[in-house]
Scaffold this motif. Structure first.
Motif, PDB file in Angstrom:
ATOM      1  N   MET A   1       0.845  -1.193   0.000  1.00  0.00           N
ATOM      2  CA  MET A   1       0.000   0.000   0.000  1.00  0.00           C
ATOM      3  C   MET A   1       0.882   1.246   0.000  1.00  0.00           C
ATOM      4  SD  MET A   1      -2.865  -1.170   2.793  1.00  0.00           S
ATOM      5  CE  MET A   1      -3.783   0.348   2.627  1.00  0.00           C
ATOM      6  N   SER A   2       0.493   2.246  -0.807  1.00  0.00           N
ATOM      7  CA  SER A   2       1.297   3.463  -0.926  1.00  0.00           C
ATOM      8  C   SER A   2       1.063   4.411   0.239  1.00  0.00           C
ATOM      9  CB  SER A   2       0.948   4.184  -2.236  1.00  0.00           C
ATOM     10  OG  SER A   2      -0.419   4.547  -2.251  1.00  0.00           O
ATOM     11  N   ASP A   3       0.041   4.132   1.077  1.00  0.00           N
ATOM     12  CA  ASP A   3      -0.263   5.038   2.173  1.00  0.00           C
ATOM     13  C   ASP A   3       0.296   4.522   3.498  1.00  0.00           C
ATOM     14  OD1 ASP A   3      -1.990   2.930   2.270  1.00  0.00           O
ATOM     15  OD2 ASP A   3      -3.788   4.110   2.698  1.00  0.00           O
ATOM     16  N   TYR A   4       1.508   3.962   3.453  1.00  0.00           N
ATOM     17  CA  TYR A   4       2.194   3.557   4.679  1.00  0.00           C
ATOM     18  C   TYR A   4       3.689   3.778   4.514  1.00  0.00           C
ATOM     19  CZ  TYR A   4       4.137   0.998   8.573  1.00  0.00           C
ATOM     20  OH  TYR A   4       4.856   0.677   9.699  1.00  0.00           O
ATOM     21  N   PHE A   5       4.323   4.205   5.621  1.00  0.00           N
ATOM     22  CA  PHE A   5       5.775   4.351   5.648  1.00  0.00           C
ATOM     23  C   PHE A   5       6.241   4.046   7.066  1.00  0.00           C
ATOM     24  CE2 PHE A   5       9.493   6.919   6.745  1.00  0.00           C
ATOM     25  CZ  PHE A   5      10.381   6.579   5.734  1.00  0.00           C
ATOM     26  N   GLY A   6       7.252   3.179   7.211  1.00  0.00           N
ATOM     27  CA  GLY A   6       7.760   2.850   8.533  1.00  0.00           C
ATOM     28  C   GLY A   6       9.246   2.566   8.499  1.00  0.00           C
ATOM     29  N   ARG A   7       9.943   2.993   9.559  1.00  0.00           N
ATOM     30  CA  ARG A   7      11.389   2.780   9.603  1.00  0.00           C
ATOM     31  C   ARG A   7      11.913   3.197  10.982  1.00  0.00           C
ATOM     32  NH1 ARG A   7      14.660   6.263   5.439  1.00  0.00           N
ATOM     33  NH2 ARG A   7      13.515   4.943   3.982  1.00  0.00           N
ATOM     34  N   TYR A   8      13.019   2.579  11.432  1.00  0.00           N
ATOM     35  CA  TYR A   8      13.736   3.032  12.621  1.00  0.00           C
ATOM     36  C   TYR A   8      14.770   4.065  12.181  1.00  0.00           C
ATOM     37  CZ  TYR A   8      11.803  -0.456  15.814  1.00  0.00           C
ATOM     38  OH  TYR A   8      10.948  -1.188  16.607  1.00  0.00           O
ATOM     39  N   VAL A   9      14.800   5.208  12.864  1.00  0.00           N
ATOM     40  CA  VAL A   9      15.754   6.261  12.524  1.00  0.00           C
ATOM     41  C   VAL A   9      16.362   6.848  13.798  1.00  0.00           C
ATOM     42  CG1 VAL A   9      14.572   6.889  10.380  1.00  0.00           C
ATOM     43  CG2 VAL A   9      13.995   8.075  12.510  1.00  0.00           C
ATOM     44  N   ASP A  10      17.567   7.384  13.658  1.00  0.00           N
ATOM     45  CA  ASP A  10      18.234   8.059  14.774  1.00  0.00           C
ATOM     46  C   ASP A  10      17.752   9.500  14.879  1.00  0.00           C
ATOM     47  OD1 ASP A  10      19.671   5.738  15.076  1.00  0.00           O
ATOM     48  OD2 ASP A  10      21.514   6.529  14.166  1.00  0.00           O
ATOM     49  N   PHE A  11      17.891  10.059  16.074  1.00  0.00           N
ATOM     50  CA  PHE A  11      17.648  11.492  16.274  1.00  0.00           C
ATOM     51  C   PHE A  11      18.704  12.015  17.247  1.00  0.00           C
ATOM     52  CE2 PHE A  11      15.410   9.600  19.859  1.00  0.00           C
ATOM     53  CZ  PHE A  11      15.647  10.486  20.911  1.00  0.00           C
ATOM     54  N   HIS A  12      18.860  13.321  17.293  1.00  0.00           N
ATOM     55  CA  HIS A  12      19.783  13.915  18.244  1.00  0.00           C
ATOM     56  C   HIS A  12      19.148  15.157  18.845  1.00  0.00           C
ATOM     57  CE1 HIS A  12      20.671  16.075  14.480  1.00  0.00           C
ATOM     58  NE2 HIS A  12      21.056  17.079  15.246  1.00  0.00           N
ATOM     59  N   THR A  13      19.683  15.594  19.966  1.00  0.00           N
ATOM     60  CA  THR A  13      19.138  16.764  20.646  1.00  0.00           C
ATOM     61  C   THR A  13      19.810  18.029  20.123  1.00  0.00           C
ATOM     62  OG1 THR A  13      20.748  16.585  22.453  1.00  0.00           O
ATOM     63  CG2 THR A  13      18.669  15.424  22.728  1.00  0.00           C
ATOM     64  N   THR A  87      27.062   9.337  23.605  1.00  0.00           N
ATOM     65  CA  THR A  87      28.356   9.066  22.980  1.00  0.00           C
ATOM     66  C   THR A  87      29.364  10.083  23.491  1.00  0.00           C
ATOM     67  OG1 THR A  87      27.350   8.114  20.993  1.00  0.00           O
ATOM     68  CG2 THR A  87      29.623   8.900  20.800  1.00  0.00           C
ATOM     69  N   ASP A  88      30.478   9.598  24.012  1.00  0.00           N
ATOM     70  CA  ASP A  88      31.451  10.429  24.721  1.00  0.00           C
ATOM     71  C   ASP A  88      32.481  11.081  23.799  1.00  0.00           C
ATOM     72  OD1 ASP A  88      32.587  11.630  26.902  1.00  0.00           O
ATOM     73  OD2 ASP A  88      33.892   9.939  27.384  1.00  0.00           O
ATOM     74  N   HIS A  89      32.046  11.486  22.614  1.00  0.00           N
ATOM     75  CA  HIS A  89      32.938  12.216  21.706  1.00  0.00           C
ATOM     76  C   HIS A  89      32.053  12.774  20.594  1.00  0.00           C
ATOM     77  CE1 HIS A  89      32.690   9.218  18.440  1.00  0.00           C
ATOM     78  NE2 HIS A  89      32.713   8.316  19.396  1.00  0.00           N
ATOM     79  N   PRO A  90      32.428  13.843  19.910  1.00  0.00           N
ATOM     80  CA  PRO A  90      33.639  14.646  20.183  1.00  0.00           C
ATOM     81  C   PRO A  90      33.406  15.601  21.347  1.00  0.00           C
ATOM     82  CG  PRO A  90      32.418  15.570  18.356  1.00  0.00           C
ATOM     83  CD  PRO A  90      31.682  14.319  18.753  1.00  0.00           C
ATOM     84  N   GLY A  91      34.443  16.188  21.835  1.00  0.00           N
ATOM     85  CA  GLY A  91      34.335  17.158  22.916  1.00  0.00           C
ATOM     86  C   GLY A  91      33.697  16.558  24.157  1.00  0.00           C
ATOM     87  N   GLU A  92      32.628  17.213  24.627  1.00  0.00           N
ATOM     88  CA  GLU A  92      31.929  16.773  25.834  1.00  0.00           C
ATOM     89  C   GLU A  92      30.945  15.641  25.550  1.00  0.00           C
ATOM     90  OE1 GLU A  92      30.083  20.221  27.454  1.00  0.00           O
ATOM     91  OE2 GLU A  92      31.971  21.170  28.036  1.00  0.00           O
ATOM     92  N   GLY A  93      30.839  15.224  24.297  1.00  0.00           N
ATOM     93  CA  GLY A  93      29.910  14.167  23.956  1.00  0.00           C
ATOM     94  C   GLY A  93      28.510  14.703  23.669  1.00  0.00           C
ATOM     95  N   LYS A 159      26.558  -1.347  19.015  1.00  0.00           N
ATOM     96  CA  LYS A 159      27.115  -0.373  19.942  1.00  0.00           C
ATOM     97  C   LYS A 159      28.474   0.115  19.466  1.00  0.00           C
ATOM     98  CE  LYS A 159      27.911   0.311  24.891  1.00  0.00           C
ATOM     99  NZ  LYS A 159      27.894  -0.326  26.226  1.00  0.00           N
ATOM    100  N   GLU A 160      28.580   1.428  19.329  1.00  0.00           N
ATOM    101  CA  GLU A 160      29.833   2.014  18.895  1.00  0.00           C
ATOM    102  C   GLU A 160      30.747   2.289  20.093  1.00  0.00           C
ATOM    103  OE1 GLU A 160      29.030   5.474  16.646  1.00  0.00           O
ATOM    104  OE2 GLU A 160      27.824   4.460  15.136  1.00  0.00           O
ATOM    105  N   LYS A 161      32.018   2.513  19.796  1.00  0.00           N
ATOM    106  CA  LYS A 161      32.990   2.820  20.840  1.00  0.00           C
ATOM    107  C   LYS A 161      32.599   4.102  21.568  1.00  0.00           C
ATOM    108  CE  LYS A 161      37.933   3.643  21.555  1.00  0.00           C
ATOM    109  NZ  LYS A 161      39.249   3.824  20.902  1.00  0.00           N
ATOM    110  N   ASP A 162      32.760   4.083  22.891  1.00  0.00           N
ATOM    111  CA  ASP A 162      32.471   5.239  23.743  1.00  0.00           C
ATOM    112  C   ASP A 162      30.992   5.605  23.756  1.00  0.00           C
ATOM    113  OD1 ASP A 162      35.197   5.478  24.343  1.00  0.00           O
ATOM    114  OD2 ASP A 162      35.546   6.724  22.582  1.00  0.00           O
ATOM    115  N   THR A 163      30.108   4.643  23.462  1.00  0.00           N
ATOM    116  CA  THR A 163      28.671   4.887  23.492  1.00  0.00           C
ATOM    117  C   THR A 163      28.015   4.010  24.551  1.00  0.00           C
ATOM    118  OG1 THR A 163      28.508   5.547  21.166  1.00  0.00           O
ATOM    119  CG2 THR A 163      26.509   4.689  22.185  1.00  0.00           C
TER     120      THR A 163
END
Length: 211
Positions: A1-13, A87-93, A159-163
């Protein structure tokens, strides 16, 4: 159906203020979020908005642009909070997280409302239901009025390094707070009494073992 869209995505503050909000009880894993799309500085921007009207994070440029196209198709757009990480990088994370996007046609709002409720409950227990659905699965959800839930799940991001994953499920305290918000005072009080009793037993057991 063309009236559906779903996905997992990242977000940031966008700032430390939003990061602080993410860690509180106003943003629990499994919460259903609204999405606000607009233009900022000549670029598409999609914001995640919690049930208290607070902007808690934004999607990257590519995902924001795609959601703008989804919005232009007239689809209802919702997001379910999956996890919060640091995530503890870059800077203060920085703090970031992931949501499950679930966008659907207005004609199927009731069916997908139930579907989202089920996804939300499972997410609170750290079960990530697949939302990138094919036409047959979408049709079954519509036909079952939201009762049909895919068995397929999505693993956590590598899981990435320092995360560090800060939140990926609802805690006992979260569940107690939500019970209180629902207005069920009797159940809320009983739950706290049960929790305090467990703590008392644990403390007594530890004292018996070490003293």
């Amino acid at each position: 159906m063309s009236d559906y869209f779903g996905r997992y995505v990242d977000f940031h503050t966008a700032s430390k203020k939003e990061a602080g909000q993410l860690l509180g009880a106003d943003n629990m894993i499994g919460d259903v979020l609204d999405i606000e799309c607009g233009m900022e500085d000549g670029a598409h921007r999609a914001w995640l908005v919690n049930r208290f009207g607070q902007r808690i994070g934004m999607l990257n440029a590519d995902d924001s642009r795609e959601l703008s196209l989804v919005s232009a198709r007239g689809l209802r757009m919702r997001a379910v909070l999956s996890f919060i990480a640091f995530t503890d990088h870059p800077g203060e994370g920085f703090y970031w997280g992931q949501v499950a996007l679930i966008c659907f046609g207005k004609a199927h709002e009731e069916a997908f409302g139930r579907f989202i409720e089920k996804v939300s409950r499972r997410m609170g227990d750290n079960v990530r239901t697949a939302v990138d659905l094919g036409p047959d699965t979408v049709a079954r959800i519509v036909e079952s009025e939201g009762e049909d839930l895919p068995d397929k799940t999505v693993p956590m991001s590598k899981k990435e390094k320092d995360t560090a994953i800060i939140k990926c499920r609802r805690s006992v305290t979260d569940k107690l707070i939500e019970t209180g918000r629902s207005g069920n005072k009797g159940c809320f009080i009983a739950s706290w009494i049960f929790l305090l009793a467990l703590v008392t037993i644990l403390v007594f057991t530890l004292k018996s073992c070490f003293f």
